[in-house]
Design a protein around this motif. Structure first.
Motif, PDB file in Angstrom:
ATOM      1  N   ARG A  57       0.894  -1.155  -0.062  1.00 49.03           N
ATOM      2  CA  ARG A  57       0.138   0.138  -0.019  1.00 49.03           C
ATOM      3  C   ARG A  57       0.873   1.165   0.023  1.00 49.03           C
ATOM      4  N   LEU A  61       1.325   4.272  -2.847  1.00 47.52           N
ATOM      5  CA  LEU A  61       1.067   5.808  -2.397  1.00 47.52           C
ATOM      6  C   LEU A  61       2.121   6.354  -2.679  1.00 47.52           C
ATOM      7  N   TYR A  75       4.185   0.806  13.739  1.00 43.52           N
ATOM      8  CA  TYR A  75       3.133  -0.108  14.213  1.00 43.52           C
ATOM      9  C   TYR A  75       3.755  -1.175  14.739  1.00 43.52           C
ATOM     10  N   LEU A  85       6.658   7.290  23.448  1.00 45.51           N
ATOM     11  CA  LEU A  85       5.122   7.626  23.211  1.00 45.51           C
ATOM     12  C   LEU A  85       4.907   8.967  22.560  1.00 45.51           C
ATOM     13  N   LEU A  89       3.566  10.008  18.846  1.00 45.25           N
ATOM     14  CA  LEU A  89       2.563  10.762  18.369  1.00 45.25           C
ATOM     15  C   LEU A  89       3.028  11.861  17.642  1.00 45.25           C
ATOM     16  N   ILE A  92       3.149  10.333  14.122  1.00 47.20           N
ATOM     17  CA  ILE A  92       1.661   9.936  13.714  1.00 47.20           C
ATOM     18  C   ILE A  92       1.232  11.234  13.006  1.00 47.20           C
TER      19      ILE A  92
ATOM     20  N   ASP B 105      -6.777   3.931  -0.442  1.00 50.43           N
ATOM     21  CA  ASP B 105      -5.569   3.504   0.341  1.00 50.43           C
ATOM     22  C   ASP B 105      -5.119   4.687   1.324  1.00 50.43           C
ATOM     23  N   ILE B 106      -5.235   5.865   0.916  1.00 47.85           N
ATOM     24  CA  ILE B 106      -5.114   6.823   2.086  1.00 47.85           C
ATOM     25  C   ILE B 106      -5.933   6.842   3.113  1.00 47.85           C
ATOM     26  N   GLU B 107      -7.475   6.750   2.588  1.00 47.17           N
ATOM     27  CA  GLU B 107      -8.410   6.763   3.654  1.00 47.17           C
ATOM     28  C   GLU B 107      -8.230   5.790   4.700  1.00 47.17           C
ATOM     29  N   ASP B 108      -7.889   4.278   4.318  1.00 46.63           N
ATOM     30  CA  ASP B 108      -7.461   3.298   5.093  1.00 46.63           C
ATOM     31  C   ASP B 108      -6.379   3.687   6.045  1.00 46.63           C
ATOM     32  N   SER B 109      -5.302   4.304   5.455  1.00 48.68           N
ATOM     33  CA  SER B 109      -4.193   4.539   6.205  1.00 48.68           C
ATOM     34  C   SER B 109      -4.511   5.488   7.247  1.00 48.68           C
ATOM     35  N   LEU B 110      -5.370   6.522   6.872  1.00 49.34           N
ATOM     36  CA  LEU B 110      -5.620   7.612   7.949  1.00 49.34           C
ATOM     37  C   LEU B 110      -6.197   7.008   9.136  1.00 49.34           C
ATOM     38  N   GLU B 112      -6.250   3.713  10.163  1.00 54.12           N
ATOM     39  CA  GLU B 112      -5.329   2.882  11.093  1.00 54.12           C
ATOM     40  C   GLU B 112      -4.393   3.822  11.959  1.00 54.12           C
ATOM     41  N   LEU B 113      -4.165   5.037  11.177  1.00 53.33           N
ATOM     42  CA  LEU B 113      -3.457   5.880  11.835  1.00 53.33           C
ATOM     43  C   LEU B 113      -4.033   6.333  13.152  1.00 53.33           C
ATOM     44  N   ASP B 114      -5.310   6.898  13.050  1.00 55.77           N
ATOM     45  CA  ASP B 114      -6.297   7.077  13.983  1.00 55.77           C
ATOM     46  C   ASP B 114      -6.354   6.315  15.309  1.00 55.77           C
ATOM     47  N   LEU B 116      -4.234   3.983  16.145  1.00 57.27           N
ATOM     48  CA  LEU B 116      -2.861   3.858  16.604  1.00 57.27           C
ATOM     49  C   LEU B 116      -2.579   5.215  17.434  1.00 57.27           C
ATOM     50  N   GLU B 117      -2.984   6.052  16.976  1.00 59.32           N
ATOM     51  CA  GLU B 117      -3.101   7.434  17.937  1.00 59.32           C
ATOM     52  C   GLU B 117      -3.861   7.208  19.325  1.00 59.32           C
ATOM     53  N   ARG B 119      -4.821   4.551  20.692  1.00 63.75           N
ATOM     54  CA  ARG B 119      -3.830   3.634  21.827  1.00 63.75           C
ATOM     55  C   ARG B 119      -2.796   4.437  22.446  1.00 63.75           C
ATOM     56  N   CYS B 120      -2.110   4.973  21.525  1.00 68.99           N
ATOM     57  CA  CYS B 120      -0.999   5.758  21.964  1.00 68.99           C
ATOM     58  C   CYS B 120      -1.397   6.748  23.193  1.00 68.99           C
ATOM     59  N   ALA B 121      -2.311   7.409  22.939  1.00 65.96           N
ATOM     60  CA  ALA B 121      -2.632   8.742  23.695  1.00 65.96           C
ATOM     61  C   ALA B 121      -3.129   7.967  25.294  1.00 65.96           C
TER      62      ALA B 121
END
Lengths: 128, 128
Positions: A57, A61, A75, A85, A89, A92, B105-110, B112-114, B116-117, B119-121
């Motif tokens: 992917r 891109l 990830y 962390l 962030l 990200i 692809d970009i929207e999927d990536s975004l 997943e990024l959300d 991750l963020e 969980r991170c927060a």
DNA sequence: CTTGACCTTGGCGTCAACGTCAAGCAGGAT
DNA sequence: ATCCTGCTTGACGTTGACGCCAAGGTCAAG
């Protein structure tokens, strides 16, 4: 339930994801993949498949393999320390900004394509 | 009103668009740009600037210069013949499909990024 | 035991997209 | 007149991402 037992050979991977085994070895060489070994043979688990999907992917891109490496790292194993962390962030945030810029570019392109198509369709109608 | 009189030198172009003059010459060599000449010197008009903008956007999206060339051709001089127009319409369809895939692809990536963020927060909150 | 399919590790080749000199012209400032 | 600045055309170098062999290991089938 998540499948943690099935494994794949390099040929199956190449076939399933439509890449050459040369490419798979290249990704491994760069540390993007790290399949287990059974003797000499590479064996790929679930993890490698999800990573490969991310790699491909990323390639679609237009990311370089080096950029993809840092994305995969993000990830990977979540760090247990607050400093790490916070760093993650911020990474990200960077990635998100990048992706959103690309999305704008794409939407602009699609809009222009629409205009062109419309002009084009009108011309066809006029001429036939 | 559209400015058709102003012209730019290679240095101004390089500066305005943050590319090297080497890159500009490269694009010209591939036929992506075709600045006029004033004696030996290249002079760039409005048209070259819009083309350059398209080139750079294409590059940001990960298109090869060859692909970009065909895109630029699409926008060039509209053909007057129906066959050509139909062909152009099909090309437009292809491009659109490509761009829409990238957008997914970009929207999927975004997304997943959300995740991750988030969980991170949560981890940061728990640890501090 | 040999064949064939599938895998392994090198290692050179290639293509795109420029980078990086080198050498030189053209015109204004000192 | 010479110097500097900005441009010009080659032409070779570099980097990324693999392609493409060569040479050989392994294992089940015949």
């Amino acid at each position: 339930m998540i499948d943690t037992t099935t494994t794949w050979t390099i040929a199956q991977m190449a076939d399933d994801y439509d890449v050459t085994h040369r490419a798979l070895r290249h990704y491994e060489h760069l540390g993007l993949l790290a399949p287990d070994r059974e003797g000499q043979r590479r064996i790929y688990h679930r993890r490698e498949r999800t990573r490969l999907a991310l790699i491909l992917r990323g390639r679609r891109l237009g990311f370089s393999l080096e950029e993809i490496a840092t994305i995969l790292d993000m990830y990977d194993d979540q760090p247990g320390e607050v400093g790490q962390l916070r760093y993650l962030l911020s990474q990200i945030g960077d990635r998100r900004a990048d992706l959103e810029r690309r999305r704008r570019d794409i939407e602009d392109s699609l809009r222009e394509l629409d205009e062109l198509e419309q002009r084009c369709a009108e011309d066809v109608a006029r001429l036939s």
